[in-house]
Motif scaffolding. Structure first.
Motif, PDB file in Angstrom:
ATOM      1  N   UNK A   1       9.246   0.334  -4.493  1.00  0.00           N
ATOM      2  CA  UNK A   1       8.431  -0.052  -3.348  1.00  0.00           C
ATOM      3  C   UNK A   1       7.504  -1.212  -3.703  1.00  0.00           C
ATOM      4  N   UNK A   2       7.387  -2.159  -2.766  1.00  0.00           N
ATOM      5  CA  UNK A   2       6.437  -3.263  -2.909  1.00  0.00           C
ATOM      6  C   UNK A   2       5.133  -2.826  -2.251  1.00  0.00           C
ATOM      7  N   UNK A   3       4.045  -2.875  -2.982  1.00  0.00           N
ATOM      8  CA  UNK A   3       2.743  -2.538  -2.405  1.00  0.00           C
ATOM      9  C   UNK A   3       2.426  -3.532  -1.290  1.00  0.00           C
ATOM     10  N   UNK A   4       1.883  -3.074  -0.161  1.00  0.00           N
ATOM     11  CA  UNK A   4       1.585  -3.988   0.946  1.00  0.00           C
ATOM     12  C   UNK A   4       0.755  -5.203   0.514  1.00  0.00           C
ATOM     13  N   UNK A   5      -0.198  -5.016  -0.376  1.00  0.00           N
ATOM     14  CA  UNK A   5      -1.049  -6.125  -0.819  1.00  0.00           C
ATOM     15  C   UNK A   5      -0.268  -7.200  -1.560  1.00  0.00           C
ATOM     16  N   UNK A   6       0.942  -6.868  -2.017  1.00  0.00           N
ATOM     17  CA  UNK A   6       1.764  -7.820  -2.781  1.00  0.00           C
ATOM     18  C   UNK A   6       2.790  -8.556  -1.916  1.00  0.00           C
ATOM     19  N   UNK A   7       2.846  -8.255  -0.625  1.00  0.00           N
ATOM     20  CA  UNK A   7       3.803  -8.936   0.249  1.00  0.00           C
ATOM     21  C   UNK A   7       3.449 -10.413   0.360  1.00  0.00           C
ATOM     22  N   UNK A   8       4.476 -11.260   0.417  1.00  0.00           N
ATOM     23  CA  UNK A   8       4.279 -12.708   0.338  1.00  0.00           C
ATOM     24  C   UNK A   8       3.601 -13.316   1.550  1.00  0.00           C
ATOM     25  N   UNK A   9       4.033 -12.929   2.746  1.00  0.00           N
ATOM     26  CA  UNK A   9       3.508 -13.556   3.961  1.00  0.00           C
ATOM     27  C   UNK A   9       2.228 -12.829   4.400  1.00  0.00           C
ATOM     28  N   UNK A  10       1.118 -13.556   4.547  1.00  0.00           N
ATOM     29  CA  UNK A  10      -0.145 -12.884   4.879  1.00  0.00           C
ATOM     30  C   UNK A  10      -0.132 -12.164   6.219  1.00  0.00           C
ATOM     31  N   UNK A  11       0.579 -12.691   7.202  1.00  0.00           N
ATOM     32  CA  UNK A  11       0.631 -12.043   8.518  1.00  0.00           C
ATOM     33  C   UNK A  11       1.448 -10.755   8.437  1.00  0.00           C
ATOM     34  N   UNK A  12       2.582 -10.811   7.755  1.00  0.00           N
ATOM     35  CA  UNK A  12       3.414  -9.614   7.592  1.00  0.00           C
ATOM     36  C   UNK A  12       2.663  -8.578   6.750  1.00  0.00           C
ATOM     37  N   UNK A  13       1.962  -9.034   5.733  1.00  0.00           N
ATOM     38  CA  UNK A  13       1.145  -8.139   4.902  1.00  0.00           C
ATOM     39  C   UNK A  13       0.130  -7.403   5.786  1.00  0.00           C
TER      40      UNK A  13
END
Length: 108
Positions: free
Chosen positions: A2-14
């Motif tokens: 799982x990718x932690x939400x804080x590590x998602x690339x796109x700030x809006x998608x995060x």
């Protein structure tokens, strides 16, 4: 993994994933354009009705496994109290000012 939400690339998608997981309707809606649209399994849905049913009244939660297209496409395990857990795909159209004009989801 799982990718932690804080590590998602796109700030809006995060922020979208964080709002879903926090059950923060106000934060979620602030991410959408006034005329935002969405589809589920290839069929356009009424956005307000869908988010109430599938996210906010049923404790929706996203665990992201994979991202692509600069973070604007996700593969995630999505669960809610209505349907249990399922593998889903999500894609986002994000405007220049960082708001979501459309998202599409469905089973992966």
């Amino acid at each position: 993994m799982t990718i932690q939400p804080a590590k998602l690339s796109d700030p809006t998608v995060r922020a979208f994933v964080a709002a879903v997981n926090a059950h923060d309707r106000e934060a979620f809606l602030s991410l959408l354009t006034d005329d935002a649209t969405m589809s589920d399994d290839g069929s356009d849905r009424d956005l307000g009705e869908w988010i109430d049913r599938e996210i906010f009244s049923s404790n929706g939660h996203l665990d992201v496994d994979n991202e692509s297209q600069g973070g604007r496409a996700l593969i995630a395990n999505y669960r809610n109290d209505t349907w249990g857990e399922m593998r889903t795909r999500w894609s986002f159209d994000v405007t220049a000012d960082g708001r979501i004009s459309r998202f599409e989801t469905g089973q992966a």
